[in-house]
Design a protein around this motif. Structure first.
Motif, mmCIF file in Angstrom:
data_model
loop_
_atom_site.group_PDB
_atom_site.id
_atom_site.type_symbol
_atom_site.label_atom_id
_atom_site.label_comp_id
_atom_site.label_asym_id
_atom_site.label_seq_id
_atom_site.Cartn_x
_atom_site.Cartn_y
_atom_site.Cartn_z
ATOM 1 N N THR A 1 0.825 -1.218 0.000
ATOM 2 C CA THR A 1 0.000 0.000 0.000
ATOM 3 C C THR A 1 0.853 1.259 0.000
ATOM 4 N N GLU A 2 2.146 1.137 0.287
ATOM 5 C CA GLU A 2 3.043 2.286 0.268
ATOM 6 C C GLU A 2 4.453 1.808 -0.039
ATOM 7 N N MET A 3 5.312 2.712 -0.449
ATOM 8 C CA MET A 3 6.674 2.384 -0.824
ATOM 9 C C MET A 3 7.592 2.296 0.406
ATOM 10 N N ASN A 4 8.748 1.627 0.206
ATOM 11 C CA ASN A 4 9.842 1.596 1.182
ATOM 12 C C ASN A 4 9.413 0.983 2.519
ATOM 13 N N THR A 5 8.630 -0.089 2.452
ATOM 14 C CA THR A 5 8.199 -0.759 3.674
ATOM 15 C C THR A 5 9.123 -1.941 3.988
ATOM 16 N N ASN A 6 8.914 -2.559 5.159
ATOM 17 C CA ASN A 6 9.684 -3.751 5.525
ATOM 18 C C ASN A 6 9.102 -5.020 4.919
ATOM 19 N N GLY A 7 7.883 -4.935 4.391
ATOM 20 C CA GLY A 7 7.263 -6.089 3.775
ATOM 21 C C GLY A 7 6.641 -7.045 4.780
ATOM 22 N N THR A 8 6.200 -8.203 4.274
ATOM 23 C CA THR A 8 5.540 -9.232 5.076
ATOM 24 C C THR A 8 6.539 -10.311 5.455
ATOM 25 N N LYS A 9 6.571 -10.707 6.734
ATOM 26 C CA LYS A 9 7.449 -11.792 7.165
ATOM 27 C C LYS A 9 6.901 -13.112 6.656
#
Length: 265
Positions: free
Chosen positions: A195-203
């Motif tokens: 939903t947004e840029m530069n995230t840590n993502g999903t584990k």
């Protein structure tokens, strides 16, 4: 298969490819070359290397090398080609515009992004694009939403890396494996949509040191490449573990042995 004559380290990648097929070599300087596995094998047979024949750059600061390869079959007829760097930066190219340029006899030079080129993936407009990091995290976005300009869907530290990138549909399966020989299967659909840029993502995987993430095909023979040997993998025994935090042991490692990568036969 003994590997005494092959230098292997954590940067090793391997593919099972037909000798006469065409592959795209992507270098650390963001330059690509079209070769066949047979060409490369013949060079090695005569004590030569692609780096020598193509005059790869080498200076006091660094040396250009092959960062990864892609099969041209996986790129041909794609709506888009998506390039992702080792630091998680991504850029989309329109297939009908760039594919003719890649097929020219002269090497093609891409605009550099931050980090080194990690994966070059063919994708269709209706698919999703997924990136996996060395921390066992993943980002998923619609291919049509991947920008033609450089963006960063997932944050990767300077000493980090991207271990996999692919396009597919929500029901398509992915196999993730760790250096210690553990693995799990998940579907693309279980990864949270970005939903947004530069995230840590999903584990996605809890066990440390994941080194491989790629599309899973139970009908395709799969092999493990360790720092000591090559051995076949029983793909039917690997369970789907979308939500479950557990994983599956692929094989027993010997003393000082570690998994470097998996490759399809």
């Amino acid at each position: 298969v003994p590997l005494n004559d092959i230098e292997l380290d954590e940067n090793t990648f391997a593919y099972g490819l037909p000798a006469t097929g065409k592959i795209l070599l992507l270098t650390s300087d963001y330059v690509s070359y079209i070769k066949s596995p047979l060409e490369i094998a013949n060079l090695l047979k005569n004590g030569l290397h692609v780096e020598m024949m193509e005059g790869f750059r080498s200076d006091a600061f660094s040396t250009e090398y092959v960062q990864n390869i892609s099969s041209l079959d996986s790129l041909d007829n794609a709506d888009f080609l998506i390039l992702t760097s080792t630091l998680g930066y991504t850029k989309k190219y329109i297939g009908e515009r760039i594919l003719p340029k890649l097929s020219l006899p002269t090497p093609y030079r891409y605009a550099k992004m931050r980090g080194y080129p990690a994966f070059f993936v063919g994708a269709h407009a209706e698919q999703d694009y997924v990136i996996f990091t060395h921390a066992g995290r993943a980002s998923r976005t619609s291919v049509k939403d991947v920008s033609l300009r450089e963006t960063r869907p997932i944050s990767v530290p300077l000493k980090g890396n991207i271990i996999g990138a692919m396009s597919g549909n929500p029901d398509d399966e992915i196999l993730i494996a760790t250096q210690s020989g553990y693995a799990k299967r998940v579907t693309i659909g279980c990864i949270t949509m970005l939903t947004e840029m530069n995230t840590n993502g999903t584990k996605i995987i809890q066990r440390g040191n994941p080194i491989y993430a790629n599309q899973f095909d139970p009908q395709c023979p799969l092999y493990a490449l360790t720092n000591q040997r090559i051995l076949p993998i029983d793909t039917e025994s690997i369970p789907i573990l979308n939500i479950d935090k557990s994983d599956h042991k692929l094989f027993n490692l010997k003393k000082s042995e570690r998994l470097l990568t998996l490759f399809k036969g």
